[in-house]
Scaffold this motif. Structure first.
Motif, mmCIF file in Angstrom:
data_model
loop_
_atom_site.group_PDB
_atom_site.id
_atom_site.type_symbol
_atom_site.label_atom_id
_atom_site.label_comp_id
_atom_site.label_asym_id
_atom_site.label_seq_id
_atom_site.Cartn_x
_atom_site.Cartn_y
_atom_site.Cartn_z
ATOM 1 N N ILE A 106 0.840 -1.204 0.000
ATOM 2 C CA ILE A 106 0.000 0.000 0.000
ATOM 3 C C ILE A 106 0.878 1.259 0.000
ATOM 4 C CG2 ILE A 106 -1.737 1.313 1.302
ATOM 5 C CD1 ILE A 106 -2.780 -1.428 2.358
ATOM 6 N N CYS A 107 1.920 1.260 0.827
ATOM 7 C CA CYS A 107 2.807 2.435 0.913
ATOM 8 C C CYS A 107 3.369 2.804 -0.454
ATOM 9 C CB CYS A 107 3.969 2.153 1.864
ATOM 10 S SG CYS A 107 3.507 2.267 3.592
ATOM 11 N N GLU A 108 3.728 1.790 -1.234
ATOM 12 C CA GLU A 108 4.351 2.041 -2.540
ATOM 13 C C GLU A 108 3.360 2.589 -3.561
ATOM 14 O OE1 GLU A 108 7.453 1.714 -3.943
ATOM 15 O OE2 GLU A 108 8.406 1.350 -2.005
ATOM 16 N N ALA A 109 2.056 2.401 -3.301
ATOM 17 C CA ALA A 109 1.049 2.802 -4.298
ATOM 18 C C ALA A 109 0.215 4.002 -3.849
ATOM 19 C CB ALA A 109 0.119 1.618 -4.597
ATOM 20 N N LYS A 110 0.356 4.430 -2.603
ATOM 21 C CA LYS A 110 -0.619 5.366 -2.022
ATOM 22 C C LYS A 110 -0.453 6.823 -2.431
ATOM 23 C CE LYS A 110 1.666 6.378 2.426
ATOM 24 N NZ LYS A 110 1.671 7.824 2.352
ATOM 25 N N GLY A 111 0.737 7.188 -2.945
ATOM 26 C CA GLY A 111 0.957 8.598 -3.263
ATOM 27 C C GLY A 111 0.961 9.422 -1.989
#
Ligand code: SAM
Length: 245
Positions: A106-111
């Motif tokens: 999630i961290c890598e995709a959350k912006g």
């Protein structure tokens, strides 16, 4: 036959070192095209399309460095849904963090969106008879400090240690664009749905793992019985709802 001959020629070129960097991607593309043509298309499980490369690489890295209790397609569904809800207003939450593997996806995709991470960090609460027998109390305990350390390079992440929903007070006035529920058992799934559903922005997505586990299935069936949203079953053992209004 023509296709097979062409592939043999390309394969022999690949073996000549000088041609390999150019020819190998062509061969991969030809293999892909012929599988599609032959009706043997294995996607989405093969996950070899170029637009998925970044997410797939990340997920493989997480397996290697930390571990994660999700299959590659399941983890990829989370990665894609987080990205695709970028334009939906609201924060992101995960209930059921364990070692933080799915949280890193999630961290890598959350912006720029804020991520709220909820877990007892002492493992599963007490299950009910309807729950899967191997989901026993205390299973999946993991120290909060080690997860904090693992995700320390990301900004906009807050941890809430303790039994959800007792820990949800600080976000009761927030709206959400994406929520990942991965809590295995009936009570926890039901409380997560009751808390987040009214706080989802229109178009917001909730994904849950362990959909086939009795307690999780029952929680979704009961909760959605008087709601307009469709329950969408995903590849693997996940389900998803998209908030309508
Ligand atoms: C299967 S693990 C999560 C796995 C993780 N998402 C991953 O992909 O690696 C389930 C987690 O849910 C947590 N959990 C279950 N019910 C909870 C509740 N009511 N409040 C807080 N945490 C809960 C457990 O402590 C456990 O860490």
């Amino acid at each position: 036959l023509l296709n097979a001959t062409a592939k043999r020629i390309v394969a022999s070129l690949v073996n000549q070192r000088a041609f390999a960097p150019v020819v190998r991607p062509l061969l991969q593309a030809a293999n892909y095209a012929s599988r599609v043509q032959d009706g043997q298309r294995t996607e989405p499980l093969s996950y070899d399309q170029p637009h998925r490369a970044k997410g797939v690489r990340l997920i493989r890295q997480i397996y290697a460095e930390r571990g994660m209790l999700l299959s590659l397609p399941e983890a990829y569904s989370i990665f894609a849904a987080v990205k695709q809800t970028t334009k939906v207003p609201g924060d992101i939450a995960e209930v059921g963090v364990y070692q933080g593997g799915s949280s890193k996806v999630i961290c890598e995709a959350k912006g720029a969106r804020h991520l709220h991470l909820f877990d007892t960090f002492a493992g599963l609460p007490s299950p009910k008879d309807i729950d899967r027998p191997d989901f026993t109390e205390g299973r999946f305990a993991c120290s909060l400090d080690s997860v904090r350390q693992y995700l320390s390079s990301y900004s906009g992440v807050t941890f809430y240690e303790g039994l959800f929903p007792d820990t949800a007070g600080p976000v009761s006035n927030h709206k959400f664009s994406f929520v990942n529920i991965d809590v295995d058992i009936y009570d926890s799934t039901k409380s997560a749905l009751e808390f987040f559903y009214p706080r989802m922005s229109p178009g917001g997505v909730i994904i849950s793992h362990d959909f086939s586990a009795g307690g999780v299935t029952a929680a979704f069936d009961e909760f959605l019985s008087d709601k307009p949203e469709a329950l969408i079953e995903l590849v693997g053992d996940q389900c998803m709802i998209i908030k309508i209004g």
